[in-house]
Design a protein around this motif. Sequence first.
Motif, PDB file in Angstrom:
ATOM      1  N   TYR A 292     -13.917 -31.659  16.496  1.00  0.00           N
ATOM      2  CA  TYR A 292     -14.527 -32.546  17.489  1.00  0.00           C
ATOM      3  C   TYR A 292     -13.478 -33.018  18.483  1.00  0.00           C
ATOM      4  O   TYR A 292     -13.717 -33.046  19.703  1.00  0.00           O
ATOM      5  N   ASN A 293     -12.319 -33.402  17.970  1.00  0.00           N
ATOM      6  CA  ASN A 293     -11.277 -33.963  18.828  1.00  0.00           C
ATOM      7  C   ASN A 293     -10.809 -32.974  19.886  1.00  0.00           C
ATOM      8  O   ASN A 293     -10.613 -33.343  21.053  1.00  0.00           O
TER       9      ASN A 293
ATOM     10  N   GLN B 151     -13.097 -45.593  21.033  1.00  0.00           N
ATOM     11  CA  GLN B 151     -13.652 -44.292  21.379  1.00  0.00           C
ATOM     12  C   GLN B 151     -14.788 -44.420  22.393  1.00  0.00           C
ATOM     13  O   GLN B 151     -14.937 -43.597  23.287  1.00  0.00           O
TER      14      GLN B 151
ATOM     15  N   GLU C 190     -14.553 -42.562  26.253  1.00  0.00           N
ATOM     16  CA  GLU C 190     -15.573 -41.642  26.757  1.00  0.00           C
ATOM     17  C   GLU C 190     -15.881 -41.886  28.229  1.00  0.00           C
ATOM     18  O   GLU C 190     -16.201 -40.961  28.983  1.00  0.00           O
TER      19      GLU C 190
ATOM     20  N   PHE D 190     -13.405 -32.698  22.576  1.00  0.00           N
ATOM     21  CA  PHE D 190     -13.407 -33.916  23.385  1.00  0.00           C
ATOM     22  C   PHE D 190     -12.237 -33.904  24.373  1.00  0.00           C
ATOM     23  O   PHE D 190     -12.408 -34.194  25.570  1.00  0.00           O
TER      24      PHE D 190
ATOM     25  N   VAL E 174      -8.950 -38.870  17.799  1.00  0.00           N
ATOM     26  CA  VAL E 174     -10.075 -39.389  18.574  1.00  0.00           C
ATOM     27  C   VAL E 174     -11.067 -39.931  17.540  1.00  0.00           C
ATOM     28  O   VAL E 174     -11.332 -41.113  17.477  1.00  0.00           O
TER      29      VAL E 174
ATOM     30  N   ARG F  25     -12.669 -31.640  27.326  1.00  0.00           N
ATOM     31  CA  ARG F  25     -13.541 -32.206  28.366  1.00  0.00           C
ATOM     32  C   ARG F  25     -12.803 -33.212  29.240  1.00  0.00           C
ATOM     33  O   ARG F  25     -12.980 -33.247  30.453  1.00  0.00           O
ATOM     34  N   LYS F  26     -11.964 -34.041  28.610  1.00  0.00           N
ATOM     35  CA  LYS F  26     -11.266 -35.090  29.345  1.00  0.00           C
ATOM     36  C   LYS F  26     -10.061 -34.552  30.109  1.00  0.00           C
ATOM     37  O   LYS F  26      -9.670 -35.092  31.152  1.00  0.00           O
TER      38      LYS F  26
END
Length: 301
Positions: free
Chosen positions: A252-253, A224, A228, A256, A163, A259-260
């Motif tokens: 971080y990835n 990116q 989002e 992320f 990501v 969340r997705k």
Amino acid sequence: MTRDFLKVQGKDVPGNMQAYLQYYNLNCSGVEHSHEFFRSRSNEEIFIQSFTPAAPRGVCYVLHGYFDHSGSMSQLIRHLTSLQFQVVAYDLQGHGLSTGDRGAIRTFDDYVDLFKEIMERYRKKADQYSVAIAHSTGGAILMDYLLRYGGMIETAVLVSPLVRSHNWHMSRAGLILMKRRVTMLPRVYKRNSSNLHYLKQVKEDPLQNGRIPVGWFQALVNWQNVLENYPDSDKKILVIQGDKDKTVDWKYNLAFIKRKFPNCEMRIVRGGNHQLLNEREDFLKQTFNCLDSFIIQGNGD
């Protein structure tokens, strides 16, 4: 060994597919191999191959990462065929034996459009169990495809998915400074695996690329921002990640992706580096153990 040991840029070298399979250790016993170069809608010749065991339990689409190609995924391909999966693997545009500017891409949409085209071309049976396994940049492509289209893939596995890259903010600052002044950077061969034999092979691989177009990183930044804004997905996917990875910003990835894809499962390979599918034997075994239980469970076995 030179890059012309197989058909390259539209020129056919008779009898050398066997040399390719031998060089990348893709001779799988009891497995039927086929390949083709097809012209994509973007007018590139894409190298695609399939490995089919007797009575396959399903089909697995394999997506490689940046700089790599389908030959780089030989350990995964051999493992999947031993589990009785048919494997379909292809070289991204600008990679391996496919045509296109080396390592370059206008927009990540072009990667996703090609994968969608391959799915439409190769998925022959509506009831066929379909798996996709993607590494790094391949993971970025698969995530985008799942968030936008999703339906044709039942089970998805992301290995060291991209990501954001490592040192993301520093890289973005460098991109701003380089803009319009530098278009190409030399590749730095990172120690992204503890398998020293693999690291040596990469440097000698005639299908690897030694330069990075700056525009590729700009395409990643643009992608990116788009990713989002996609709606979240309830698809259950598996993410396998090494905690020594310094190619992607893995902490971080993972946040992320969670969340997705709120229903995702995550497995950390302690001590594993970015190239989990080309790691030393103990890390590779952990990776395959995570992979096997997920894709076979998805098949209802």
